[in-house]
Design an enzyme around this catalytic site. Sequence first.
Site, PDB file in Angstrom:
ATOM      1  N   ASP A 196       0.830  -1.190   0.000  1.00 62.97           N
ATOM      2  CA  ASP A 196       0.000   0.000   0.000  1.00 62.97           C
ATOM      3  C   ASP A 196       0.867   1.243   0.000  1.00 62.97           C
ATOM      4  OD1 ASP A 196      -1.883   1.945   0.392  1.00 62.97           O
ATOM      5  OD2 ASP A 196      -2.966   0.859   1.929  1.00 62.97           O
ATOM      6  N   ASP A 245      -4.467   7.893  -5.674  1.00 63.91           N
ATOM      7  CA  ASP A 245      -4.396   6.659  -4.882  1.00 63.91           C
ATOM      8  C   ASP A 245      -4.247   5.441  -5.782  1.00 63.91           C
ATOM      9  OD1 ASP A 245      -4.678   4.572  -3.162  1.00 63.91           O
ATOM     10  OD2 ASP A 245      -6.596   5.178  -2.342  1.00 63.91           O
TER      11      ASP A 245
END
Length: 480
Positions: A93, A309
């Site tokens: 992530d 993102d």
Amino acid sequence: MDLRRKGCLILLLVLVLVVKGDNNVVFNVKHKYGGRGGSVLNELKAHDSRRHGRMLAAVDFQLGGNGQPTDAALYYTKLTIGTPPKDYHVQVDTGSDILWVNCASCRRCPSKSSLGIDLTLYDLKASASGKTVSCDQDFCTDMFNAPYSDCRVGAPCEYQVTYGDGSSTSGYFVKDYIHFDQVSGNLKTTSMNGSIAFGCSSSQSGELGSSTQAVDGIIGFGQANSSLISQLAVSGKVKKVFAHCLDGNNGGGIFAIGQVVQPKVKSTPLVPNEPHYNVVMKGIEVNGKALDIPTTIFDAGSNRGTIIDSGTTLAYLPNKVYNALMSKLMVKQPDLPTHLVEGSFHCFYYSRKVDDGFPVVTFQFANSLSLTVYPHDYLFQVSDNEWCIGWQDSGMQTKDGKEITLLGDLVLSNKLVLYDLENQSIGWTEYNCSSSIKVRDETSGKDYTIGAHNISSASTCNSRMVFAFFVLIISILCNL
């Protein structure tokens, strides 16, 4: 990049990563839904929703899998830890801030996964190089910026993370070797070890303990001091600069840490004091014509700016922006009927080339930076001649109904995206992500070529997307 926890995250201590020498490292990453085929729209939305609720953000090293909504959502890489070395699959992530893995005697840690991987519990006693990290050690107070209030000399350094969806992990920090494949030249690698302090999860609750798509843990790559790139920068091994290139055509891609010297990238400033990678959006154009929307709408709620993102699959817009955009998408197809799939995806049947029948969407940002999204990017095929639109109403998606503006893999694919935390900017350029980039080793001044990867392994047979992480001279390439 999961959107970071909104007040729900309790981080009692964080990751410290020390890598020996100026080296290049190789990881392999696979997409969570890679190779499953068919429509996984319901799972996809649930995944994005959990990410938004947890307020985290997703990294990726060399990627496995692909960014298609029917085949994508979460990426993970394989880390080799300990002596003797054992493999662990962890969610990657780009915006979360801690590395942790499930440990022996963990309560409610998953024991099976439907991802085609074997789950492994880290056993400190079984590793000759492993040791506990005590709360009185320097990095414990350094990372926490204060003395550990409940610390007793020799007691373990503990952590707890509670996410917005109610799930949590808690445990203590340990230190052990992590094994890398370092890049020693153009497309060449040698072996190296790094000494890492990471979270040893002893208890979990909620989604983390019950998901069938389970992995062994999470590795974070956000802006905070606790993130992987921040710890590498503190150790003096890298500058806080990294880039990724997701191949939306063939799968695979590149993830590079360090100064990218080719291709050149134009940038826009990051919004200061935000936990995510936020930028200022100035407007949206459809086929070159601006949507009639107020620019202040992109700063709705407590989130300032637009979040970039790479760990979220779709793209989320405030309600008024979403409605204005959707009304323009079908202008060329006034008689084409649409239908809903799984409650929120607007879909239609279309047998011709989508790039000829639907408009180009362009996002305009501060510093005259634009991001162009073609129909083949925001439309995805779920069955023969059935296409769905990837834009989503963010107010209908977030757990609390608050509107956000977030651009995920839907719009980031086929672009080199550069995150320059040294200069607090982010930029991108359209690029062939099946090719290669050049990253500079600032120690020697040499430029190294980092190629795209599209790899698979015996344990995870179906994988298409690879992120290559080049760390300054450390290049982290990931396979499945």
